[in-house]
Design a protein around this motif. Structure first.
Motif, PDB file in Angstrom:
ATOM      1  N   GLY A 210      -8.039  -3.704   2.290  1.00 53.81           N
ATOM      2  CA  GLY A 210      -7.934  -5.156   2.420  1.00 53.81           C
ATOM      3  C   GLY A 210      -9.231  -5.917   2.297  1.00 53.81           C
TER       4      GLY A 210
ATOM      5  N   TYR B 128      -8.264   4.858  -0.906  1.00 53.04           N
ATOM      6  CA  TYR B 128      -8.006   4.084   0.308  1.00 53.04           C
ATOM      7  C   TYR B 128      -8.261   2.621  -0.016  1.00 53.04           C
ATOM      8  CZ  TYR B 128      -8.942   1.639   4.639  1.00 53.04           C
ATOM      9  OH  TYR B 128      -8.934   0.704   5.652  1.00 53.04           O
TER      10      TYR B 128
ATOM     11  N   GLU C  10       4.326   4.796   7.586  1.00 52.60           N
ATOM     12  CA  GLU C  10       4.439   3.578   6.781  1.00 52.60           C
ATOM     13  C   GLU C  10       3.084   2.899   6.630  1.00 52.60           C
ATOM     14  OE1 GLU C  10       7.452   1.051   8.352  1.00 52.60           O
ATOM     15  OE2 GLU C  10       9.070   2.510   8.055  1.00 52.60           O
ATOM     16  N   GLU C  11       2.334   2.804   7.734  1.00 56.79           N
ATOM     17  CA  GLU C  11       1.005   2.193   7.668  1.00 56.79           C
ATOM     18  C   GLU C  11       0.075   3.018   6.788  1.00 56.79           C
ATOM     19  OE1 GLU C  11       2.851   2.527  10.258  1.00 56.79           O
ATOM     20  OE2 GLU C  11       2.803   0.748  11.555  1.00 56.79           O
ATOM     21  N   THR C  12       0.221   4.346   6.850  1.00 57.30           N
ATOM     22  CA  THR C  12      -0.589   5.209   6.002  1.00 57.30           C
ATOM     23  C   THR C  12      -0.279   4.956   4.534  1.00 57.30           C
ATOM     24  OG1 THR C  12      -0.702   6.927   7.707  1.00 57.30           O
ATOM     25  CG2 THR C  12      -1.129   7.610   5.430  1.00 57.30           C
ATOM     26  N   ALA C  13       1.000   4.862   4.200  1.00 56.58           N
ATOM     27  CA  ALA C  13       1.401   4.655   2.803  1.00 56.58           C
ATOM     28  C   ALA C  13       0.911   3.316   2.258  1.00 56.58           C
ATOM     29  CB  ALA C  13       2.928   4.734   2.691  1.00 56.58           C
ATOM     30  N   GLU C  14       0.724   2.331   3.136  1.00 53.44           N
ATOM     31  CA  GLU C  14       0.245   1.019   2.690  1.00 53.44           C
ATOM     32  C   GLU C  14      -1.195   1.066   2.187  1.00 53.44           C
ATOM     33  OE1 GLU C  14       0.676  -1.768   5.826  1.00 53.44           O
ATOM     34  OE2 GLU C  14       2.868  -1.722   5.813  1.00 53.44           O
ATOM     35  N   VAL C  15      -2.004   1.957   2.744  1.00 50.81           N
ATOM     36  CA  VAL C  15      -3.434   1.942   2.416  1.00 50.81           C
ATOM     37  C   VAL C  15      -3.889   3.149   1.598  1.00 50.81           C
ATOM     38  CG1 VAL C  15      -4.001   0.530   4.420  1.00 50.81           C
ATOM     39  CG2 VAL C  15      -4.123   3.029   4.603  1.00 50.81           C
TER      40      VAL C  15
ATOM     41  N   ARG D 173      -3.327   5.158  -1.567  1.00 50.00           N
ATOM     42  CA  ARG D 173      -2.652   5.056  -2.856  1.00 50.00           C
ATOM     43  C   ARG D 173      -3.228   6.124  -3.777  1.00 50.00           C
ATOM     44  NH1 ARG D 173      -3.284  -1.577  -3.116  1.00 50.00           N
ATOM     45  NH2 ARG D 173      -2.462  -1.926  -1.009  1.00 50.00           N
TER      46      ARG D 173
END
Length: 533
Positions: free
Chosen positions: A401, A398, A387-392, A394
């Motif tokens: 933030g 990468y 899940e954390e991987t999918a957040e960053v 795309r």
């Protein structure tokens, strides 16, 4: 990421990171100086490669196998260089641990890593004793630098290597095979494990194709080479067949001794290092004329500080860089040349890409937005955290933030973390804009700005006040009132500090180098947030 103890030998050993950064140099230039440790031990490329190969054979005797996860908790820089490279050649997946973590964090990280072996040295022995009972999954404890004590037990890596051959071990792992887990310094929870492959680390190692290096280069650094510092600093120096000068302490005092002694030509540092170095007169008698290349990153670079650096080192070219653990050294460029924007970190490196996107995800030029990074150096993902991987991740990009502005020429100006942005008077600003102005005030050596909620207990907890901490130069008279008056003349209302604190120093991360680490804005809020009134 699955372990693969039966990983096949690489078809092309030059796709193996350890082989490519070291063995290739030993084959091409065996007598060239590769590494100096504390001015006491010196290795040619051939000698260093043979030392690493003995380490690799010793690790195999200790039971380390290709594809196995091996945690490395090392404090001595020459041991980091030898053991990391030996693990990379062997095809083991190295969990590169931070020796400054507390025991709870260390135990949690190792347990989550799936490591079944842990190699450490004397500087980490006390920490190892504390965590060993909590790590039943680690079945092999291996000590470098002498036999382990009875409380830890396990293998003596030096003894296993005493009669080991110095011939090339079978090379395992290459290309997209996992190389190591390097850890982020996240503000909450355990540090996230960033998976880099042999290919992504090699892409980072080509740094000196974008910044002049060359075989006559002498690269100086300290103990920050554990963790991501190895592929970001030590690996590129060796891959570029430079002379790597390793110290345990790379703080300003030792820096002033080592640079003249070793005729260091290249350094990569955060701007805060030079704030500390130039804050007093101790540097004035040191011969720093050998420095030809200074690479700055990790923090915004204020124009006033750049001017101070150039005044002290007029012969040096100054480069900026930007990257993260997930995509190291993504952008670089010369920033002391009038042809460049001095607030810029440069352009995307050869074969890499950078863009800035707006709130709708569309690319934006000349406007603030989120920084996106792409290229072969990008991480494969966060180990075991889909899940954390999918957040960053795309697509190919990468997105971590950070905010920045990209101009039409491809130059990136980094504004800072999205989470650090300050809302005051209905307008957003970045701390760096306040800090740039503060560094122009007479007598200010370094500073840090943060936003604190104006009404943290009320409904309106978004509007903020600005707190600025300043550190005076040695011998300078600096007052809160004086700095506030000077900034009132330089800054618009929404960027003016509501409180100015004169501090002895700023809270920074500890990286074992002896010098200042990155600014800890969260700690600034804790120390001085109440001053906002």
């Amino acid at each position: 990421m699955e372990q693969n103890p039966q990983a096949a030998p690489a078809a092309d050993p030059f796709g193996n990171y350890g082989y490519a950064i070291l063995t290739a140099g030993a084959l091409a230039a065996p007598d060239r100086m590769a590494l100096t440790y504390r001015g006491e031990r010196r290795f040619t490329y051939d000698a260093l490669n043979r030392a690493v190969d003995r380490r690799a054979h010793a690790l195999a005797r200790a039971g380390v196998a290709p594809g196995q996860r091996v945690a490395a908790l090392l404090t001595e820089t020459v041991t980091v260089a030898e053991v990391y490279t030996a693990l990379f050649k062997s095809g083991a997946v190295t969990a590169a641990l931070n020796p400054y973590w507390e025991a709870d964090v260390l135990a949690g990280v190792v347990a989550r890593s799936g490591a079944s072996a842990l190699v450490y040295d004397a500087g980490a022995e006390e920490l190892v004793r504390a965590v060993r009972p909590r790590l039943p999954g680690v079945t092999a404890w291996i000590r470098a630098g002498g036999p382990p004590d009875g409380a830890v037990g396990g293998a003596d890596l030096d003894a296993l290597g005493a009669d080991a051959p110095d011939t090339e071990p079978p090379v395992h792992g290459s290309g997209d095979d996992p190389l190591a887990l390097f850890y982020t310094s996240g503000s909450t929870g355990l540090p996230k494990p960033v998976v880099h492959t042999h290919a992504s680390a090699l892409a980072t190692a080509r740094l000196w194709q974008d910044i002049p290096g060359g075989p006559d280069g002498v690269f100086g650094t300290g103990a920050i080479i554990w963790g991501i510092g190895f592929p970001a600093i030590a690996g590129p120096a060796l891959y570029g067949r430079m002379h790597l000068v390793l110290e345990q302490d790379w703080g300003p005092e030792n820096f002033l001794r080592v640079v003249p002694r070793e005729r260091v030509t290249h350094v990569s540092l955060i701007p805060g290092f030079f704030s500390a170095l130039l804050a007093d007169t101790g540097h004035e008698k040191a011969d720093l004329s050998s420095l030809t290349t200074v690479v700055l990153g990790g923090e915004p670079i204020a124009p006033a500080l750049l001017e101070r650096i150039k005044d002290r080192l007029p012969q040096a070219r100054v480069y900026g860089y930007y990257g993260q653990t997930e995509a190291p050294y993504s952008v670089c460029g010369r920033i002391d040349d009038e042809a460049w924007d001095r607030r810029s970190s440069g352009r995307a490196r050869t074969g890499f890409a950078v863009r800035v996107t707006g709130p709708d995800g569309a690319p934006a030029v000349g406007e603030a937005g989120e920084i996106n990074l792409a290229g072969p150096h990008r991480m494969a993902g966060y180990d075991g955290l889909p899940e954390e991987t999918a957040e960053v991740l795309r697509g190919v990009w990468y997105v971590g933030g950070d905010l920045g502005v990209l101009d039409a020429e491809g130059n990136l100006r980094v504004l800072g973390r999205r989470s650090d942005a300050i809302l005051k008077g209905g307008r957003w600003t970045q701390p760096a804009r306040v800090e740039e102005a503060a560094l122009e005030v007479e007598g200010v050596a370094e500073c840090g700005a943060v936003g604190v909620p104006e009404n943290p207990d009320g409904a309106d907890a978004v509007e903020q006040r600005i707190v600025l901490a300043v550190v005076p130069r040695a011998g300078a008279e600096v007052t809160s009132e004086g700095v506030a008056r000077a900034l009132a003349e330089r800054l618009p209302e929404e960027r003016r500090p509501d409180a100015v604190v004169v501090a002895r120093d700023l809270p920074r991360t500890r990286d074992a180098s002896g010098g200042p680490g990155k600014l800890l804005r969260r700690r600034l809020r804790e120390l001085y947030g109440h001053r906002a009134g």
